[in-house]
Design an enzyme around this catalytic site. Sequence first.
Site, PDB file in Angstrom:
ATOM      1  N   GLY A  58      -8.295   8.717   9.875  1.00 26.27           N
ATOM      2  CA  GLY A  58      -8.558   8.732  11.310  1.00 26.27           C
ATOM      3  C   GLY A  58      -9.666   9.667  11.744  1.00 26.27           C
ATOM      4  O   GLY A  58      -9.939   9.793  12.941  1.00 26.27           O
ATOM      5  N   LYS A 101       0.852  -1.189   0.000  1.00 27.49           N
ATOM      6  CA  LYS A 101       0.000   0.000   0.000  1.00 27.49           C
ATOM      7  C   LYS A 101       0.891   1.243   0.000  1.00 27.49           C
ATOM      8  O   LYS A 101       1.666   1.459   0.930  1.00 27.49           O
ATOM      9  CB  LYS A 101      -0.903   0.006   1.233  1.00 27.49           C
ATOM     10  N   ALA A 142      -9.705   5.088   4.371  1.00 27.49           N
ATOM     11  CA  ALA A 142      -9.734   6.250   5.276  1.00 27.49           C
ATOM     12  C   ALA A 142     -11.074   6.966   5.268  1.00 27.49           C
ATOM     13  O   ALA A 142     -11.670   7.179   4.219  1.00 27.49           O
ATOM     14  CB  ALA A 142      -8.636   7.253   4.964  1.00 27.49           C
ATOM     15  N   GLY A 143     -11.513   7.316   6.456  1.00 31.69           N
ATOM     16  CA  GLY A 143     -12.689   8.163   6.596  1.00 31.69           C
ATOM     17  C   GLY A 143     -13.918   7.456   7.130  1.00 31.69           C
ATOM     18  O   GLY A 143     -14.808   8.100   7.676  1.00 31.69           O
ATOM     19  N   ASN A 174      -9.469   1.275   9.922  1.00 32.79           N
ATOM     20  CA  ASN A 174      -8.621   0.996  11.082  1.00 32.79           C
ATOM     21  C   ASN A 174      -9.226   1.644  12.317  1.00 32.79           C
ATOM     22  O   ASN A 174      -9.736   0.983  13.213  1.00 32.79           O
ATOM     23  CB  ASN A 174      -7.197   1.514  10.828  1.00 32.79           C
ATOM     24  N   THR A 175      -9.227   2.982  12.331  1.00 31.18           N
ATOM     25  CA  THR A 175      -9.649   3.709  13.521  1.00 31.18           C
ATOM     26  C   THR A 175     -11.096   3.413  13.913  1.00 31.18           C
ATOM     27  O   THR A 175     -11.412   3.333  15.107  1.00 31.18           O
ATOM     28  CB  THR A 175      -9.453   5.223  13.307  1.00 31.18           C
TER      29      THR A 175
END
Lengths: 70, 257
Positions: free
Chosen positions: B161, B100, B187-188, B209-210
């Site tokens: 994040g 990535k 992301a997001g 992830n977050t």
Amino acid sequence: MAKSMNITLNGKRHTVQNNASIADLLTGLKLPLAKVAVERNLCIVPRSTFESVHLSDGDRIEIVRFIGGG
Amino acid sequence: MQDKPLIIAGREFQSRLIIGTGKYKGYAQNAAALAASGAQMVTVAMRRVNVMNPDEPMLVDFIDPKSVTYLPNTAGCFTGEDAVRTLRLAREAGGWSLVKLEVLSDPKHLYPDMEETMRAAKMLIEDGFEVMVYCTDDPVFAKKLEDLGCVAIMPLGAPIGSGLGLQNKVSIRLIVEQSTVPVIVDAGVGTASEAAEAMELGCDAIITNTAIAEAQDPIRMARAMKHAVMAGREAYLAGRMAKKRYADPSSPLAGLI
């Protein structure tokens, strides 16, 4: 001839025995050879050559491993 | 009806959810979340070992790279050279070339620097890497990255994040429509409905992830994400009804007493 030499290991000064190999360095640090990757003076050291690649005075060594990330 | 698997650079995945391995309380919780999510691929970072503490826990001891595909990232890299250097080390550590790429700009918003991303993608592809690329939600850059040979286009839904959800559904849909390689929202995503929303737009997978790691109960959120991705995918394949401006009764009007 001096018995030891200085290298930069992960950004910090480190002393190793003269003519130590990458494998010697990792073993001395108690790091698992199969789980890390090593860069010597910006060049990758293939794992298969850990025994045969020897350190020189002033070498810049990076030892990295996988950690959690996004 | 069976859905076709997700195929990235010739590798087949049944799960369309990719999860991160950062920000968890520990690798054990991370491994439990992974099991609950059903994901078959995890993003990972490369960092210096702590030479003062050789006994610190190793990610590979909790999540087995033989059974889960590790996707090494270039998080924290701000130039193409940094990214290439990091991934060469990752390839040596892991022995695989699927990676990535993310080349960041300002730490405040962590938007990808697309000029550097393009340059780094070129260098990596020439060096034999299979590049899944984190990018802005700009269809023009997405097309350029695909033309360079990237194996997956991964536009952000919102800043890394932030958990703000998909901020630009129009451009994500445009990228989905034009791409011939998988499109993965990276992301997001902040919660399950936003993962479903991305899948309903036709995205091939999502990375989060977050949203999982910082949920009050990460294991439960991992399971929610698994269901959301499956639900969104099914809804996309089913094809939604047309939107109407006025009500349309579901019970027939004929035969009313």
